[in-house]
Scaffold this motif. Sequence first.
Motif, PDB file in Angstrom:
ATOM      1  N   VAL A 168       0.825  -1.268   0.002  1.00  0.00           N
ATOM      2  CA  VAL A 168      -0.089  -0.105  -0.072  1.00  0.00           C
ATOM      3  C   VAL A 168       0.874   1.228  -0.066  1.00  0.00           C
ATOM      4  CG1 VAL A 168      -1.486   1.257   1.545  1.00  0.00           C
ATOM      5  CG2 VAL A 168      -1.828  -0.840   1.247  1.00  0.00           C
ATOM      6  N   ARG A 169       0.508   2.396  -0.883  1.00  0.00           N
ATOM      7  CA  ARG A 169       1.260   3.568  -0.782  1.00  0.00           C
ATOM      8  C   ARG A 169       0.292   4.756  -0.734  1.00  0.00           C
ATOM      9  NH1 ARG A 169       4.099   4.068  -5.732  1.00  0.00           N
ATOM     10  NH2 ARG A 169       2.706   2.309  -6.715  1.00  0.00           N
ATOM     11  N   LEU A 170      -1.004   4.501  -0.608  1.00  0.00           N
ATOM     12  CA  LEU A 170      -1.943   5.481  -0.385  1.00  0.00           C
ATOM     13  C   LEU A 170      -3.042   4.896   0.650  1.00  0.00           C
ATOM     14  CD1 LEU A 170      -3.302   8.287  -0.961  1.00  0.00           C
ATOM     15  CD2 LEU A 170      -4.671   7.282  -2.698  1.00  0.00           C
ATOM     16  N   ILE A 171      -3.238   5.481   1.650  1.00  0.00           N
ATOM     17  CA  ILE A 171      -4.332   5.426   2.484  1.00  0.00           C
ATOM     18  C   ILE A 171      -5.436   6.552   2.317  1.00  0.00           C
ATOM     19  CG2 ILE A 171      -5.296   5.080   4.781  1.00  0.00           C
ATOM     20  CD1 ILE A 171      -2.492   3.989   5.545  1.00  0.00           C
ATOM     21  N   ALA A 172      -6.523   6.216   1.615  1.00  0.00           N
ATOM     22  CA  ALA A 172      -7.685   7.440   1.198  1.00  0.00           C
ATOM     23  C   ALA A 172      -8.756   7.135   2.268  1.00  0.00           C
ATOM     24  CB  ALA A 172      -8.037   7.388  -0.155  1.00  0.00           C
ATOM     25  N   ASN A 173      -8.356   7.817   3.343  1.00  0.00           N
ATOM     26  CA  ASN A 173      -9.635   7.448   4.437  1.00  0.00           C
ATOM     27  C   ASN A 173     -11.015   8.065   4.042  1.00  0.00           C
ATOM     28  OD1 ASN A 173     -10.000   6.554   7.225  1.00  0.00           O
ATOM     29  ND2 ASN A 173     -10.499   8.799   7.604  1.00  0.00           N
ATOM     30  N   TYR A 174     -11.880   7.049   4.404  1.00  0.00           N
ATOM     31  CA  TYR A 174     -13.501   7.464   4.198  1.00  0.00           C
ATOM     32  C   TYR A 174     -13.680   8.282   5.546  1.00  0.00           C
ATOM     33  CZ  TYR A 174     -18.285   6.924   3.300  1.00  0.00           C
ATOM     34  OH  TYR A 174     -19.908   7.291   2.906  1.00  0.00           O
ATOM     35  N   GLY A 175     -13.487   9.553   5.700  1.00  0.00           N
ATOM     36  CA  GLY A 175     -13.928  10.170   6.790  1.00  0.00           C
ATOM     37  C   GLY A 175     -12.918  11.474   6.806  1.00  0.00           C
ATOM     38  N   VAL A 176     -13.070  12.344   7.946  1.00  0.00           N
ATOM     39  CA  VAL A 176     -12.198  13.300   8.126  1.00  0.00           C
ATOM     40  C   VAL A 176     -11.171  13.161   9.168  1.00  0.00           C
ATOM     41  CG1 VAL A 176     -13.781  14.712   9.908  1.00  0.00           C
ATOM     42  CG2 VAL A 176     -11.972  15.910   8.282  1.00  0.00           C
ATOM     43  N   GLY A 177     -11.583  12.303  10.396  1.00  0.00           N
ATOM     44  CA  GLY A 177     -10.629  12.247  11.629  1.00  0.00           C
ATOM     45  C   GLY A 177      -9.682  11.165  11.042  1.00  0.00           C
ATOM     46  N   VAL A 178      -8.575  11.263  11.689  1.00  0.00           N
ATOM     47  CA  VAL A 178      -7.251  10.380  11.073  1.00  0.00           C
ATOM     48  C   VAL A 178      -6.635   9.871  12.159  1.00  0.00           C
ATOM     49  CG1 VAL A 178      -7.140  10.927   8.558  1.00  0.00           C
ATOM     50  CG2 VAL A 178      -5.760  12.083  10.205  1.00  0.00           C
ATOM     51  N   ASP A 179      -7.222  10.034  13.243  1.00  0.00           N
ATOM     52  CA  ASP A 179      -6.481   9.452  14.610  1.00  0.00           C
ATOM     53  C   ASP A 179      -6.384   8.161  14.686  1.00  0.00           C
ATOM     54  OD1 ASP A 179      -9.305  10.170  15.062  1.00  0.00           O
ATOM     55  OD2 ASP A 179      -8.894   9.451  17.115  1.00  0.00           O
TER      56      ASP A 179
END
Length: 303
Positions: A51-62
């Motif tokens: 994996v080279r991109l984590i495209a989070n589905y959501g605004v918070g990334v904690d």
Amino acid sequence: MQTRFGATLNANDTPMSADTLAHAMTEYDVLCPTVGDPLPAGVLDVPGRRVRLIANYGVGVDHIDLDACRRLGIAVTNTPGVLTEATADLAITLMLMAMRRAGEGERELRAGEWTGWRPTHLVGTAPQGKVLGLIGWGRIARAMARKAHDAFGMEILFHARRPMTPEAGDPPAVQAASLDALLGAADVVSLHVPGGADTRHLIDAAALARMKQGAFLINTARGSVVDHAALAGALRSGHLGGAGLDVFPAEPAIPEGLADAPGAVLLPHLGSATRETREAMGRKALANVAAWLAGQDLPDRVA
Ligand code: DGY
């Protein structure tokens, strides 16, 4: 994403285990997790990582170890902006439910315990003219402030670490001199700071003790910001009038002592849960993946 990129979907929509996530790290170029999919360094830094991109589905990334991502050369994006109104609406919902004792009323009625109208029955607190104190002054805080001011004539106080200047659309608002000053002045305190080590237990027993007698605490941010044992104590002692919570430290577990604490209104992390918002979040994640595949700048890069 399936059509355009041949994505593998988490078809039953349940949070993925650490093993599944670690395996996914070796199978795919891009991962699209949600807040329910924790990605600590141990899961990210696996042998054979692809994996080279984590495209989070959501605004918070904690839930993502951003330092580990930077170290490993994994880009991370999120979905800011599109869940502002939905989350602010839910914060208002929780505020009204707590102030007007709507959760208690619904539980009483469903339990068959309602004995009819009486003058002293479930008497709550009116929001009109009360002071709303927002901790954090980002998009969601500002949207909640605007709604509370416009709809209920609430006075707006906020706390932010640096001096903030008003933006177009902001209601009249005063920046509190300190967190303690806000806690001591607000009738309703609403949390709008990111989760993570910097804000862990920002609202602890001492902070709760500084809040006004009968005040309300609203949390649509992250559960880690609140010491829930202390909160349950403050509700039980009657120091707080109520609390409206949409987020918890180890979801879906509910911290001990909260479910039956007087004045607690508890929702299962519904802040962004409208069809319109969830679709817009999907479009944002998709745009980030598309940009990454095309070698372009990532629209919503956080790491
Ligand atoms: C977020 O986006 O961080 C919310 O908590 C889930 O939508």
